[in-house]
Design a protein around this motif. Structure first.
Motif, mmCIF file in Angstrom:
data_model
loop_
_atom_site.group_PDB
_atom_site.id
_atom_site.type_symbol
_atom_site.label_atom_id
_atom_site.label_comp_id
_atom_site.label_asym_id
_atom_site.label_seq_id
_atom_site.Cartn_x
_atom_site.Cartn_y
_atom_site.Cartn_z
ATOM 1 N N TYR A 131 43.064 57.877 49.256
ATOM 2 C CA TYR A 131 43.552 56.805 48.396
ATOM 3 C C TYR A 131 42.402 56.053 47.731
ATOM 4 N N ASN A 132 42.611 55.624 46.489
ATOM 5 C CA ASN A 132 41.745 54.595 45.924
ATOM 6 C C ASN A 132 42.031 53.300 46.681
ATOM 7 N N VAL A 133 41.049 52.431 46.775
ATOM 8 C CA VAL A 133 41.251 51.151 47.457
ATOM 9 C C VAL A 133 40.710 50.020 46.603
ATOM 10 N N LEU A 134 41.554 49.003 46.391
ATOM 11 C CA LEU A 134 41.109 47.780 45.741
ATOM 12 C C LEU A 134 41.206 46.657 46.768
ATOM 13 N N ALA A 135 40.061 46.076 47.110
ATOM 14 C CA ALA A 135 40.019 44.926 48.017
ATOM 15 C C ALA A 135 39.490 43.737 47.231
ATOM 16 N N PHE A 136 40.094 42.580 47.396
ATOM 17 C CA PHE A 136 39.674 41.403 46.634
ATOM 18 C C PHE A 136 39.765 40.167 47.514
ATOM 19 N N ASP A 137 39.097 39.103 47.088
ATOM 20 C CA ASP A 137 39.153 37.817 47.784
ATOM 21 C C ASP A 137 40.174 36.918 47.108
ATOM 22 N N PHE A 138 41.098 36.371 47.904
ATOM 23 C CA PHE A 138 42.009 35.370 47.365
ATOM 24 C C PHE A 138 41.228 34.129 46.932
#
Length: 372
Positions: free
Chosen positions: A133-140
């Motif tokens: 899978y591609n993964v997008l992780a971000f900070d709220f």
């Protein structure tokens, strides 16, 4: 000239009435002072709680984490990683990372919990990337590297996830219409509160709350109880008032928060499932939106967000025909299921995604399933 006894009685009555009046005034004044003191104390607690609750960039110390993630395989090559910066509908700047597969694949959007950051989920990102899978992780907002604005514990963060979903769809490596949300704790609740998006095909929520005011009340109760340990023995008898004081503080905090920031403090994922149903039925002449399947994960030993919240969400989903599977774990702390039984957690998640994605399942994911 009247009878002396009669005059004497009148005089004594006047003295008695004067004493009674003074006693009543004294009682009313004392009660008023007590009420004012209690009210002022609740107001001070409410303002303090709102300050602490909404203050940006106050990450928990590593020693305070109640949950952990499993060991992970190596991260993708740096050439497959890229930093992202994007803006929400209200102008907040968020930071994240996109880990791209060599060819188009479904993309998982990771949503972290309250007072941690995307960095804590790098191991989870590695595990999911290894499955193709591609993964997008971000900070709220108010967390990690994103804008230093107030955090609301759920409501404002819906805008953040909406922006992250749009960014995920715009990545060349994302297979069109194949976005998966995977949230933990607050991030899980935000995933449930975010309106259905046509590109989202599945949602995995680990340890969400059904409504945040219950969790806030539990936290305030705990803090007040801990503080009462230092009280003198006579005052410690007042501990039975702590739950009432905590609820009063939450009620006052809701008013303070709305006055300061202009929207509700309490987040209600339990109400969101009802809205999902309403959205699908709003226009009977239009094609109904697809029902997004949900995998709900929770531990029976969770002391921060009791499993009763998960059961409530499952009941709401059933009542409103929202497809939801449950995976309840014994013996793990809050969000601790992944670390306690990585194999079991992974198997349940992969099976769920296989059903949701069908023919669009990544090749690596298929190999993992065949090996099992």
């Amino acid at each position: 000239m009247g009878h002396p006894y009669v005059h004497g009685c009148h005089k004594e009555e006047r003295y008695a009435m004067t004493g009674l009046h003074r006693w009543a005034v004294g009682l009313a004044t004392s009660t008023g002072i007590l009420g004012l003191t209690v009210t002022s104390g609740i107001a001070l607690l409410a303002n303090y709680f709102v300050d602490q609750f909404s203050h940006p960039h106050e990450l928990l110390d590593e020693s305070e984490f109640t949950w952990s993630v499993p060991a992970s395989p190596s991260e993708p090559p740096l050439a497959n990683q890229r930093a992202l910066m994007f803006k929400t509908a209200d102008g907040t700047i968020l930071c994240g990372d996109f880990w791209a597969q060599p060819k188009p694949a479904p993309t998982i959007v990771l949503c972290h919990g309250y007072r941690i950051s995307r960095a804590h989920l790098r191991a989870v990102a590695s595990l999911e990337y290894a499955c193709g899978y591609n993964v997008l992780a971000f900070d709220f907002r108010g967390h990690g590297e994103s804008d230093s604005v107030i955090t609301s514990g759920g409501n404002a963060e819906v805008r953040d996830l909406e922006a992250a979903i749009i960014v995920a769809t715009r990545q060349a490596e994302t297979l069109p219409g194949k976005i998966i949300l995977h949230g933990f704790s607050m991030g899980a609740s935000v995933a449930l509160m975010t309106p259905p998006h046509p590109d989202v095909v599945a949602i995995i929520v680990d340890s969400p709350f059904a409504r945040s005011d219950d969790i806030m009340q539990r936290i305030i109760c705990y803090q007040l109880t801990q503080a009462s340990n230092g009280w003198i023995p006579v005052l410690q008898q007042l501990r039975y008032l702590v739950p009432a004081v905590a609820w009063a503080t939450i009620a006052a905090s809701m008013i303070v928060f709305r006055v300061r920031f202009g929207y509700d403090m309490v987040a209600r994922p339990d109400m969101s499932l009802r809205r999902w149903r309403a959205i699908n039925q709003k226009e009977k002449t239009a094609p109904p939106q697809h029902s997004i399947p949900i995998l709900l994960i929770h531990s029976s030993e969770d002391e921060l967000i009791p499993i009763a919240h998960a059961r409530q969400l499952a009941a709401e989903a059933k009542a409103y025909d929202i497809p939801m599977e449950t995976y309840f774990i014994d013996g793990a702390p809050h969000c601790g299921g992944y670390a306690q039984d990585p194999q079991g957690y992974h198997n349940v998640m992969l099976k769920f995604l296989a059903n949701a994605l069908g023919e669009d399942l990544p090749e690596q994911h298929q190999h993992v399933i065949m090996e099992k």
